[in-house]
Scaffold this motif. Sequence first.
Motif, PDB file in Angstrom:
ATOM      1  N   LYS A  42       0.960  -1.373  -0.270  1.00 23.07           N
ATOM      2  CA  LYS A  42      -0.037  -0.013   0.132  1.00 23.07           C
ATOM      3  C   LYS A  42       0.842   1.195  -0.064  1.00 23.07           C
ATOM      4  O   LYS A  42       1.841   1.331   0.871  1.00 23.07           O
ATOM      5  N   LEU A  80      -1.829  -1.372  -4.050  1.00 22.50           N
ATOM      6  CA  LEU A  80      -3.063  -0.715  -3.589  1.00 22.50           C
ATOM      7  C   LEU A  80      -2.744   0.804  -3.426  1.00 22.50           C
ATOM      8  O   LEU A  80      -1.813   1.144  -2.916  1.00 22.50           O
ATOM      9  N   ASP A  82      -5.011   4.830  -2.782  1.00 22.51           N
ATOM     10  CA  ASP A  82      -6.338   5.573  -2.764  1.00 22.51           C
ATOM     11  C   ASP A  82      -6.593   6.374  -4.138  1.00 22.51           C
ATOM     12  O   ASP A  82      -5.730   6.806  -4.555  1.00 22.51           O
ATOM     13  N   GLN A 100      -8.616   1.656  -3.234  1.00 25.80           N
ATOM     14  CA  GLN A 100      -9.005   2.037  -1.823  1.00 25.80           C
ATOM     15  C   GLN A 100      -9.677   3.579  -1.755  1.00 25.80           C
ATOM     16  O   GLN A 100      -9.313   4.557  -2.238  1.00 25.80           O
ATOM     17  N   ASN A 123     -11.175  -1.538  -1.689  1.00 31.14           N
ATOM     18  CA  ASN A 123     -11.353  -1.621  -0.373  1.00 31.14           C
ATOM     19  C   ASN A 123     -11.583  -0.125   0.455  1.00 31.14           C
ATOM     20  O   ASN A 123     -11.382   0.841  -0.016  1.00 31.14           O
ATOM     21  N   LYS A 125     -12.491   2.281   3.499  1.00 32.76           N
ATOM     22  CA  LYS A 125     -12.404   2.387   4.829  1.00 32.76           C
ATOM     23  C   LYS A 125     -13.484   2.861   5.408  1.00 32.76           C
ATOM     24  O   LYS A 125     -14.274   3.706   4.867  1.00 32.76           O
ATOM     25  N   THR A 153     -12.992  -1.878   5.446  1.00 29.65           N
ATOM     26  CA  THR A 153     -12.033  -1.869   6.546  1.00 29.65           C
ATOM     27  C   THR A 153     -12.044  -1.026   7.587  1.00 29.65           C
ATOM     28  O   THR A 153     -12.458   0.092   7.545  1.00 29.65           O
TER      29      THR A 153
END
Length: 259
Positions: A42, A80, A82, A100, A123, A125, A153
């Motif tokens: 990440k 990964l 954002d 993400q 993913n 958050k 997450t």
Amino acid sequence: MRPLFIIGPCALESREVAFAVASSLRCLFGGDGARDAEVVFKGSFTKDNRMAAASYRGPGISEGLALLRSVREEFGLRVLTDVHESAQVELVAESVDVLQIPAFLCRQTSLLEAAGSAGLPVNVKKGQFMAPDDMAGAVEKLCSAGCPEVWLTERGSFFGYHDLVVDLRSLSVMRGMADRVVLDVTHSLQLPGALGSCSGGRPALSVNLARAGAAWGTDGIFLETHPDPSSALCDASSMVPLGRLEDLVDSVLRHWEGA
């Protein structure tokens, strides 16, 4: 399904830092006698949620994506990052394996729909302000756009000023609506805004929280690490020192085995 680790240096800083972390991950999870777990590298090309205007935000999209591609090609790791705006998704999806959605953007419909249509796992958050069952809306938006795999997450919930708390029950709640549920250990141990212009943290509790998540039955553990956290340009107060990563991973795996 094997346990999943999402590990990286928070905001991408330099090739040297990224490669140091990636090299450690390849040693831990690759080759003969490797630990029986999946790993995803990440790194954020931009950190938009920063306390102060002068805070380091990352190398930017072009340089950051190039660095992520280098990590993937050099070390054979999935990567990964954002995305913050729907307009970024198509370009970013060409360079990474997992998208993400940051916590404060977990309700942004256009962003979720764009990410869901990219053909990659996403993913999300859980927002620090969200109840776990309210994440069903984010899952629905992703799935309606065709997302092949949804990860949720847990990263702590606001607990008064400058503090977060993890309710492990949220892992079970979200497990009923997502393909994978992950516990973000290092962000959950942040103290948002506690240092004035930046956040504090309690990294000494990382091992205990990660063990608790594994014993509870989470599918994955999210950790931020750095060769020298004291010099890190982002999240310095909550990251795990790279030199401690192997012991932490092995300890967590033992708790997964006993779950």
